[in-house]
Scaffold this motif. Structure first.
Motif, PDB file in Angstrom:
ATOM      1  N   MET A   1     105.752 -36.379 137.404  1.00  0.00           N
ATOM      2  CA  MET A   1     104.939 -35.715 136.408  1.00  0.00           C
ATOM      3  C   MET A   1     105.814 -35.312 135.237  1.00  0.00           C
ATOM      4  O   MET A   1     106.997 -35.065 135.391  1.00  0.00           O
ATOM      5  CB  MET A   1     104.312 -34.482 137.018  1.00  0.00           C
ATOM      6  CG  MET A   1     103.055 -34.773 137.776  1.00  0.00           C
ATOM      7  SD  MET A   1     101.858 -33.548 137.498  1.00  0.00           S
ATOM      8  CE  MET A   1     100.516 -34.559 137.184  1.00  0.00           C
ATOM      9  N   SER A   2     105.171 -35.173 134.106  1.00  0.00           N
ATOM     10  CA  SER A   2     105.925 -34.835 132.904  1.00  0.00           C
ATOM     11  C   SER A   2     106.094 -33.320 132.788  1.00  0.00           C
ATOM     12  O   SER A   2     105.370 -32.545 133.392  1.00  0.00           O
ATOM     13  CB  SER A   2     105.219 -35.399 131.682  1.00  0.00           C
ATOM     14  OG  SER A   2     104.076 -34.639 131.413  1.00  0.00           O
ATOM     15  N   GLN A   4     105.562 -31.784 130.123  1.00  0.00           N
ATOM     16  CA  GLN A   4     104.573 -31.349 129.138  1.00  0.00           C
ATOM     17  C   GLN A   4     103.328 -30.819 129.864  1.00  0.00           C
ATOM     18  O   GLN A   4     102.877 -31.405 130.833  1.00  0.00           O
ATOM     19  CB  GLN A   4     104.165 -32.537 128.258  1.00  0.00           C
ATOM     20  CG  GLN A   4     105.287 -33.140 127.445  1.00  0.00           C
ATOM     21  CD  GLN A   4     105.716 -32.221 126.314  1.00  0.00           C
ATOM     22  OE1 GLN A   4     104.909 -31.464 125.808  1.00  0.00           O
ATOM     23  NE2 GLN A   4     106.974 -32.274 125.950  1.00  0.00           N
ATOM     24  N   PRO A   5     102.756 -29.672 129.373  1.00  0.00           N
ATOM     25  CA  PRO A   5     101.506 -29.204 129.971  1.00  0.00           C
ATOM     26  C   PRO A   5     100.377 -30.168 129.610  1.00  0.00           C
ATOM     27  O   PRO A   5     100.386 -30.807 128.563  1.00  0.00           O
ATOM     28  CB  PRO A   5     101.284 -27.836 129.333  1.00  0.00           C
ATOM     29  CG  PRO A   5     102.172 -27.776 128.153  1.00  0.00           C
ATOM     30  CD  PRO A   5     103.261 -28.779 128.346  1.00  0.00           C
ATOM     31  N   SER A   6      99.411 -30.229 130.472  1.00  0.00           N
ATOM     32  CA  SER A   6      98.280 -31.125 130.221  1.00  0.00           C
ATOM     33  C   SER A   6      97.363 -30.516 129.159  1.00  0.00           C
ATOM     34  O   SER A   6      97.432 -29.330 128.837  1.00  0.00           O
ATOM     35  CB  SER A   6      97.508 -31.349 131.518  1.00  0.00           C
ATOM     36  OG  SER A   6      96.805 -30.170 131.867  1.00  0.00           O
ATOM     37  N   ARG A   7      96.512 -31.336 128.650  1.00  0.00           N
ATOM     38  CA  ARG A   7      95.554 -30.882 127.631  1.00  0.00           C
ATOM     39  C   ARG A   7      94.670 -29.772 128.197  1.00  0.00           C
ATOM     40  O   ARG A   7      94.378 -28.795 127.518  1.00  0.00           O
ATOM     41  CB  ARG A   7      94.716 -32.074 127.174  1.00  0.00           C
ATOM     42  CG  ARG A   7      93.721 -31.747 126.098  1.00  0.00           C
ATOM     43  CD  ARG A   7      93.110 -33.031 125.532  1.00  0.00           C
ATOM     44  NE  ARG A   7      91.975 -32.762 124.688  1.00  0.00           N
ATOM     45  CZ  ARG A   7      92.059 -32.364 123.416  1.00  0.00           C
ATOM     46  NH1 ARG A   7      93.221 -32.192 122.861  1.00  0.00           N
ATOM     47  NH2 ARG A   7      90.961 -32.155 122.722  1.00  0.00           N
ATOM     48  N   LEU A   8      94.254 -29.887 129.435  1.00  0.00           N
ATOM     49  CA  LEU A   8      93.424 -28.875 130.071  1.00  0.00           C
ATOM     50  C   LEU A   8      94.166 -27.549 130.175  1.00  0.00           C
ATOM     51  O   LEU A   8      93.603 -26.478 129.900  1.00  0.00           O
ATOM     52  CB  LEU A   8      92.971 -29.356 131.457  1.00  0.00           C
ATOM     53  CG  LEU A   8      92.019 -28.437 132.219  1.00  0.00           C
ATOM     54  CD1 LEU A   8      90.754 -28.162 131.412  1.00  0.00           C
ATOM     55  CD2 LEU A   8      91.685 -29.035 133.564  1.00  0.00           C
ATOM     56  N   GLU A   9      95.445 -27.570 130.546  1.00  0.00           N
ATOM     57  CA  GLU A   9      96.252 -26.340 130.630  1.00  0.00           C
ATOM     58  C   GLU A   9      96.391 -25.691 129.248  1.00  0.00           C
ATOM     59  O   GLU A   9      96.322 -24.467 129.117  1.00  0.00           O
ATOM     60  CB  GLU A   9      97.626 -26.658 131.223  1.00  0.00           C
ATOM     61  CG  GLU A   9      97.580 -27.013 132.692  1.00  0.00           C
ATOM     62  CD  GLU A   9      98.927 -27.509 133.204  1.00  0.00           C
ATOM     63  OE1 GLU A   9      99.153 -27.343 134.411  1.00  0.00           O
ATOM     64  OE2 GLU A   9      99.725 -28.031 132.407  1.00  0.00           O
TER      65      GLU A   9
END
Length: 114
Positions: A1-2, A4-9
């Motif tokens: 996993m990256s 970077q936070p996800s768009r949802l987070e």
């Protein structure tokens, strides 16, 4: 996993920030409303405690024993050195030859004719 936070987070984080800011803004507004309600209640209490306006004024000279003029209570020009008077005090002052104000004509209002 990256990393970077996800768009949802990110959207959930943005929602929390907006909610915190809105809560703070509402608290500030509530404080302003309470303060204004307090001021308004204070003004009303002050108006209720205010004594009724004088019906008559007697204007004094620099020497407090020197009476300058008699005025009606609603006169717009009663002078700075005025004291409230009763109807009888106003009539007595006119009988003692104290001048009646030429603007409000208290002598006419009192029915004082020489």
């Amino acid at each position: 996993m990256s990393d970077q936070p996800s768009r949802l987070e990110l959207l959930r984080f943005a929602r929390r920030v907006v909610q915190q800011q809105a809560t703070a803004a509402l608290q500030q507004l509530d404080g302003w409303i309470e303060e204004e309600e307090r001021r308004q209640a204070e003004r009303l209490r002050a108006e209720e405690r205010r004594p009724p306006p004088a019906e008559w004024w007697i204007e004094r000279g620099l020497n407090k024993d020197n009476l300058v003029a008699v005025h009606r209570g609603d006169c717009w020009d009663p002078g700075k050195r005025r004291v409230p008077a009763t109807r009888q005090q106003a009539v007595d002052a006119l009988r003692q030859q104290v001048t009646a104000c030429s603007r409000c004509r208290p002598d006419s209002a009192l029915g004082f004719l020489e």
